[in-house]
Design a protein around this motif. Structure first.
Motif, PDB file in Angstrom:
ATOM      1  N   UNK A 146      65.869  38.122 107.784  1.00 39.63           N
ATOM      2  CA  UNK A 146      64.287  38.601 107.247  1.00 39.63           C
ATOM      3  C   UNK A 146      63.710  37.252 107.982  1.00 39.63           C
ATOM      4  N   UNK A 147      62.307  37.836 108.071  1.00 39.77           N
ATOM      5  CA  UNK A 147      61.313  37.087 109.005  1.00 39.77           C
ATOM      6  C   UNK A 147      61.281  35.770 108.097  1.00 39.77           C
ATOM      7  N   UNK A 148      62.079  34.878 108.071  1.00 44.36           N
ATOM      8  CA  UNK A 148      61.666  33.585 107.379  1.00 44.36           C
ATOM      9  C   UNK A 148      60.252  32.703 107.555  1.00 44.36           C
ATOM     10  N   UNK A 149      60.417  32.998 108.418  1.00 45.40           N
ATOM     11  CA  UNK A 149      59.003  31.966 109.333  1.00 45.40           C
ATOM     12  C   UNK A 149      57.558  32.735 107.988  1.00 45.40           C
ATOM     13  N   UNK A 150      57.212  33.634 107.889  1.00 46.11           N
ATOM     14  CA  UNK A 150      55.981  34.442 107.427  1.00 46.11           C
ATOM     15  C   UNK A 150      56.310  34.547 105.179  1.00 46.11           C
ATOM     16  N   UNK A 151      58.011  34.299 105.482  1.00 47.03           N
ATOM     17  CA  UNK A 151      58.123  34.355 104.066  1.00 47.03           C
ATOM     18  C   UNK A 151      58.314  32.161 103.517  1.00 47.03           C
ATOM     19  N   UNK A 152      58.760  32.218 104.064  1.00 48.50           N
ATOM     20  CA  UNK A 152      58.721  30.725 103.697  1.00 48.50           C
ATOM     21  C   UNK A 152      57.136  30.549 103.613  1.00 48.50           C
ATOM     22  N   UNK A 153      56.175  30.382 104.764  1.00 49.80           N
ATOM     23  CA  UNK A 153      54.428  29.764 105.209  1.00 49.80           C
ATOM     24  C   UNK A 153      53.991  30.642 103.679  1.00 49.80           C
ATOM     25  N   UNK A 154      54.423  31.681 103.401  1.00 53.30           N
ATOM     26  CA  UNK A 154      53.788  32.499 102.056  1.00 53.30           C
ATOM     27  C   UNK A 154      54.272  31.473 100.549  1.00 53.30           C
ATOM     28  N   UNK A 155      54.973  31.102 100.300  1.00 52.99           N
ATOM     29  CA  UNK A 155      56.045  30.559  98.945  1.00 52.99           C
ATOM     30  C   UNK A 155      55.303  28.953  99.170  1.00 52.99           C
ATOM     31  N   UNK A 156      55.077  28.073 100.588  1.00 54.05           N
ATOM     32  CA  UNK A 156      55.643  26.542 100.118  1.00 54.05           C
ATOM     33  C   UNK A 156      54.275  26.164  99.892  1.00 54.05           C
ATOM     34  N   UNK A 157      53.633  27.433  99.628  1.00 54.40           N
ATOM     35  CA  UNK A 157      51.802  26.440  99.842  1.00 54.40           C
ATOM     36  C   UNK A 157      51.497  26.911  97.825  1.00 54.40           C
ATOM     37  N   UNK A 158      52.720  28.089  97.625  1.00 62.60           N
ATOM     38  CA  UNK A 158      52.290  28.375  96.266  1.00 62.60           C
ATOM     39  C   UNK A 158      53.578  27.887  95.243  1.00 62.60           C
ATOM     40  N   UNK A 159      54.491  26.816  95.939  1.00 64.98           N
ATOM     41  CA  UNK A 159      55.467  26.017  95.517  1.00 64.98           C
ATOM     42  C   UNK A 159      56.312  26.912  94.695  1.00 64.98           C
ATOM     43  N   UNK A 160      56.621  28.554  95.268  1.00 63.85           N
ATOM     44  CA  UNK A 160      57.789  29.041  94.837  1.00 63.85           C
ATOM     45  C   UNK A 160      58.720  29.015  96.029  1.00 63.85           C
ATOM     46  N   UNK A 161      59.830  28.347  95.286  1.00 62.96           N
ATOM     47  CA  UNK A 161      61.608  28.280  96.058  1.00 62.96           C
ATOM     48  C   UNK A 161      61.591  29.731  96.413  1.00 62.96           C
ATOM     49  N   UNK A 162      62.679  29.522  97.588  1.00 61.67           N
ATOM     50  CA  UNK A 162      62.727  30.045  98.508  1.00 61.67           C
ATOM     51  C   UNK A 162      64.114  30.587  98.809  1.00 61.67           C
ATOM     52  N   UNK A 163      65.510  31.458  98.092  1.00 61.58           N
ATOM     53  CA  UNK A 163      66.758  32.478  98.054  1.00 61.58           C
ATOM     54  C   UNK A 163      66.713  33.149  99.432  1.00 61.58           C
TER      55      UNK A 163
END
Length: 398
Positions: A146-163
């Motif tokens: 999956x588009x991990x660049x965009x997913x991490x870019x959205x999640x990281x500043x919000x403090x939301x873990x990605x699994x």
């Protein structure tokens, strides 16, 4: 004439069998047997496999567990998921992705997938996020990351873990980086159909600082010194399974290279058949193990043709084929876990791509790609035959 109507089959020879094994697995099982410590406590196979699996995926650490569903549940436990917390999941995935959330007391929130890659569409994340959003689980569908660049870019500043749900993606790479280098946990399955298998089993890739806590929680709350630290369950993998997985992992690179070559051939010929839309590519996914080859029947070209009938006709022609996963919110399992609170049509309106994939998608399993040119030709020949000869039933939905 179609084989399902009494005509000759396109293919009578078997496709490559799966799982593939030889005396190497037998020797590994005997080695584990003779060692005498069949549990990971006192054994050597699980520890060795975890090290090898982590290294293969460029991860700080790996933890072997009983199955991929438990790997997801343990990952959610590690982030502290609590009852009522929300977890964003793809609307199009195997039900285990959302079931793991339900079993931890959370609420899975489906988001639509990209129509080309069939993976979670990052553009839909913001619209479904709330102040209760605790995690997001992208699924690497069919082995395509999956588009991990965009997913991490959205999640990281919000403090939301990605699994990462990498049940299909053993050995996959994103921008030439292993899944263990993408700053998140990743979970895997070793169920019998997977490209690395011991019949059952699972694993998590973990940042180094999480290994000790994960170890405790997968082993009845025990620390490595056997002291009881927390209330948990037993997700330990046996020495026998780990011994087999070590051999299977050793075959992965060569098998992946073979599947990648054949997948390119197969998707090229499928794309040349009117009305067939193969899963697309993302060039940033630099290694894809191709757990399956997926395609969608285009209703514009194939109006009135039943997807399920196409699958039955392909099976009759000697081609292994399966209907795609249903959209998760259309399953009884999802609705039952939500105690009737889910509004299916409301979710469906925001997930048109998952609706189309769930209703019109077809999957060809990965062992087909372990064959040669003849296997690829037979799949294409059978599909073209079926689409040309099956009667249309009328209406616009296949």
């Amino acid at each position: 004439m179609l084989a399902m109507n009494g005509g000759p089959r396109v293919r009578t020879a078997p496709f490559p069998v799966w799982p593939q094994f030889d005396d190497s697995e037998r020797e590994a099982l005997v080695r584990a047997l003779d060692h005498g410590s069949w549990c990971r406590y006192g054994g050597v196979e699980v520890d060795a496999f975890e090290g090898e699996f982590a290294k293969y995926h460029h991860a700080a650490g790996a933890l072997a567990v009983t199955n991929g569903s438990h790997a997801l549940e343990l990952a959610l436990e590690l982030i502290g998921l609590r009852p009522g917390d929300e977890v964003i999941v793809p609307a199009y995935t195997f039900i285990a992705t959302s079931t793991a959330v339900h079993r931890r007391g959370g609420i899975p929130v489906p988001v639509d997938v990209d129509p080309v890659t069939h993976c979670l569409d990052p553009a839909g994340l913001e619209a479904v996020a709330t102040d209760r959003t605790r995690a997001v689980i992208p699924v690497h569908m069919g082995g395509l990351v999956a588009d991990m660049d965009a997913i991490n870019a959205w999640a990281e500043p919000r403090g939301i873990p990605v699994i990462q749900d990498a049940a299909h993606a053993h050995g996959a790479m994103w921008r030439d980086r292993g899944l263990g280098e993408l700053s998140t946990m990743a979970t895997f399955s070793f169920q019998k159909s997977k490209v690395v298998t011991a019949g059952e089993g699972g694993a998590l890739l973990l940042p180094g600082e999480l290994y000790g806590e994960a170890f405790s929680r997968h082993s009845c709350g025990r620390a490595p010194d056997l002291s009881l630290r927390t209330a948990s369950s037993n997700f330990r993998l046996s020495e026998f399974s780990a011994a087999v997985l070590r051999v299977q992992l050793g075959r992965l690179a060569e098998q992946t290279a073979r599947r990648e070559r054949r997948h390119e051939e197969l998707t090229a010929v499928l794309a040349g058949i009117p009305g067939v839309i193969p899963q697309g590519r993302d060039e940033r996914c630099t290694v894809n193990p191709h757990y399956m080859t997926s395609f969608v029947l285009d209703p514009g070209e194939l109006a009135g043709l039943s997807r399920d009938t196409v699958v039955q006709a392909l099976l009759a022609e000697g081609i292994p084929a399966f209907g795609s996963y249903p959209a998760i919110y259309r399953t009884e399992a999802f609705r039952a876990a939500e105690n009737g609170a889910v509004r299916v049509e409301d979710i469906a309106r925001r997930c048109p791509n998952a609706e189309e994939l769930g209703a019109r998608g077809i999957m060809i399993p990965h062992q087909v790609l372990l064959g040669g040119h003849r296997e690829i030709d037979d799949v294409a020949k059978a599909l073209a035959k079926v689409l040309a000869q099956l009667p249309r039933t009328g209406g616009g939905q296949p």
